[in-house]
Design an enzyme around this catalytic site. Structure first.
Site, PDB file in Angstrom:
ATOM      1  N   ASP A 183       8.277  41.450 -24.110  1.00 28.71           N
ATOM      2  CA  ASP A 183       8.304  42.876 -24.455  1.00 28.71           C
ATOM      3  C   ASP A 183       7.897  43.054 -25.912  1.00 28.71           C
ATOM      4  OD1 ASP A 183       8.790  45.563 -24.747  1.00 28.71           O
ATOM      5  OD2 ASP A 183      10.803  45.507 -23.880  1.00 28.71           O
ATOM      6  N   HIS A 185       7.562  46.255 -27.254  1.00 24.76           N
ATOM      7  CA  HIS A 185       8.151  47.518 -27.724  1.00 24.76           C
ATOM      8  C   HIS A 185       7.173  48.340 -28.554  1.00 24.76           C
ATOM      9  CE1 HIS A 185      12.221  47.292 -26.239  1.00 24.76           C
ATOM     10  NE2 HIS A 185      12.371  46.070 -26.701  1.00 24.76           N
ATOM     11  N   GLU A 209       5.006  43.607 -21.697  1.00 22.55           N
ATOM     12  CA  GLU A 209       5.496  44.976 -21.620  1.00 22.55           C
ATOM     13  C   GLU A 209       5.212  45.760 -22.895  1.00 22.55           C
ATOM     14  OE1 GLU A 209       9.870  47.145 -21.252  1.00 22.55           O
ATOM     15  OE2 GLU A 209       9.528  45.201 -20.294  1.00 22.55           O
ATOM     16  N   GLU A 235       8.657  52.824 -20.020  1.00 22.93           N
ATOM     17  CA  GLU A 235      10.026  53.231 -20.335  1.00 22.93           C
ATOM     18  C   GLU A 235      10.059  54.496 -21.176  1.00 22.93           C
ATOM     19  OE1 GLU A 235      11.787  50.769 -23.959  1.00 22.93           O
ATOM     20  OE2 GLU A 235      10.671  49.467 -22.592  1.00 22.93           O
ATOM     21  N   ASP A 257      12.277  54.798 -16.154  1.00 20.14           N
ATOM     22  CA  ASP A 257      13.718  54.620 -16.291  1.00 20.14           C
ATOM     23  C   ASP A 257      14.410  55.704 -15.467  1.00 20.14           C
ATOM     24  OD1 ASP A 257      16.441  54.944 -17.398  1.00 20.14           O
ATOM     25  OD2 ASP A 257      15.785  53.476 -18.890  1.00 20.14           O
ATOM     26  N   HIS A 284      12.880  50.293 -15.666  1.00 16.59           N
ATOM     27  CA  HIS A 284      13.540  50.017 -16.940  1.00 16.59           C
ATOM     28  C   HIS A 284      15.011  50.366 -16.800  1.00 16.59           C
ATOM     29  CE1 HIS A 284      14.542  51.399 -21.176  1.00 16.59           C
ATOM     30  NE2 HIS A 284      13.990  50.231 -21.441  1.00 16.59           N
TER      31      HIS A 284
END
Length: 381
Positions: A183, A185, A209, A235, A257, A284
């Site tokens: 991930d 982010h 991700e 997400e 999510d 998520h």
């Protein structure tokens, strides 16, 4: 049947629950929260409650349309998260009223168990090898790591090498029978992603991700074209309309999510949209038990489902855990790296209401970390 009361509960470590009560005694639960903006989301829930009081909770789609489209201003993380938690509660009530689990109402189960993964390493990942091996030894078959902590928009060779070594360490620790995901982010730029992600290919991550920020979704096609590694995102996307450009760019995995993207009602539609584009669903879920239960209900009934995130033991959980607010913890037991399907009605879990009310008296003021680069720029967390 009519809705008579909507309550919210601010519970540690960083969650918000909502409780929807009907005149015949049925109660549905949901989890509407934006991490670090729980009080703001709480206010939005109570504003939306004005649209629900006196309505029949079983008209889930009609109420979802009303909550999302009755006002001039729509969407965004706060409003869509408030809708998400209320939507979960409405599906819970509908299932309870009919005596069936939500996945039956979504067309019935297509699988008997849902594969899950766990987090290792935290926000400033260090030696992840031992943690990865421990998770696999404990019964999981997949883990996820943060690619890095603070990262320069164009990482220098030392940062790139550290990210690649981290992936190599995890692969060596878990062997070839297990999976790991990476991930980012959104912490790097499109040029950095095109340079860096191909270097991870020898270690065969399940997916990479959110390599870039959601506001750069229009550039995801360049990232996808630069690598054979599956790219995942979502997400911080909150509707079918926001997912469409990512799917058109060729992402392999969508990650809505259930507590942000409009709840069960919208996520099942996002999953169908993804199926049209040959993409897989991996919701998520770094949140609490209601968000996880809603995610699993969708997963049980979604043919293009891949894997489910869950936050039991995640580094954000300080002061309370996912299982602490359950009267019965058994639905979330791991069996061979999966959670087995259950047939209890509604969302299928029983909330310990006394514990939730006690926790709400404590509350929380969780805030995300604020990271600054030495040059004064801000990093994503």
């Amino acid at each position: 049947m009519k809705i008579t009361r909507v309550e919210t509960f601010l519970v540690p470590p960083r969650w918000l629950f909502c409780r929807v009560e009907t005149d015949d005694g049925l109660v549905g639960w949901g989890e509407p929260v934006v991490e670090g903006r729980a009080d703001t989301t709480r206010a939005a829930v109570h504003e939306l409650a004005d649209l629900l009081l006196g309505a029949d909770p079983r008209r889930v789609e009609d109420l979802w349309q009303t909550m999302t489209k009755a006002a001039f201003y729509r969407g965004g993380p706060v409003l869509s998260s408030a809708v998400a938690g209320l939507d979960q509660a409405l599906w819970d009530i509908l299932g309870l009223s009919l005596g069936v689990p939500v996945h039956q109402l979504l067309g019935g189960a297509v699988r008997d168990r849902v594969r899950v993964y766990g987090w290792i390493g935290g926000d400033e990942p260090g030696d992840v090898g031992e943690e990865a091996a421990a998770q696999i030894a404990a019964g999981l078959t997949a883990v996820k790591i943060n690619a890095s902590g603070r990262a320069a928009p164009l990482p220098p060779p030392a940062q790139i090498d550290a990210i690649v070594r981290r992936a190599a360490t995890v692969r060596e620790a878990i062997g070839d029978e297990a999976d790991f995901a990476v991930d980012f982010h959104g912490r790097i730029t499109v040029p950095a992603a095109r340079r860096l992600i191909p270097l991870l290919e020898p270690y065969r991550p399940l997916f990479v991700e959110e390599p870039v920020l959601p506001e750069h979704t229009h550039r995801l096609g360049d990232v996808v074209a630069s690598t054979t590694t599956p790219i995942a995102c979502g997400e911080r996307l909150f509707s079918r309309a926001e997912f469409l450009p990512a799917l058109q760019a060729g992402v392999a995995v969508v990650q809505p999510d259930l507590s942000h993207a409009g709840g069960i009602s919208e996520v099942r539609r996002i999953a169908s949209l993804a199926e049209v584009h040959g993409a897989l669903l991996a919701p998520h879920c770094p949140l609490g038990p209601l968000s996880l239960a809603a995610s699993l209900q969708v997963a049980f009934a979604t043919p293009n489902f891949l894997i489910q995130e869950q936050s039991i033991g995640i580094h954000y959980n300080d002061g309370a855990e996912v299982l602490d607010y359950l009267a019965d913890r058994s639905p979330f037991a791991f069996v061979d790296g999966s959670i087995e399907r259950w047939e209890a009605p509604g969302l299928g879990i029983e909330i310990d209401e006394d514990e939730v009310r006690r926790a709400d008296r404590i509350g929380h003021r969780w805030r995300p970390p604020v990271w600054r680069h030495p040059d004064g720029g801000h990093a994503e967390w």
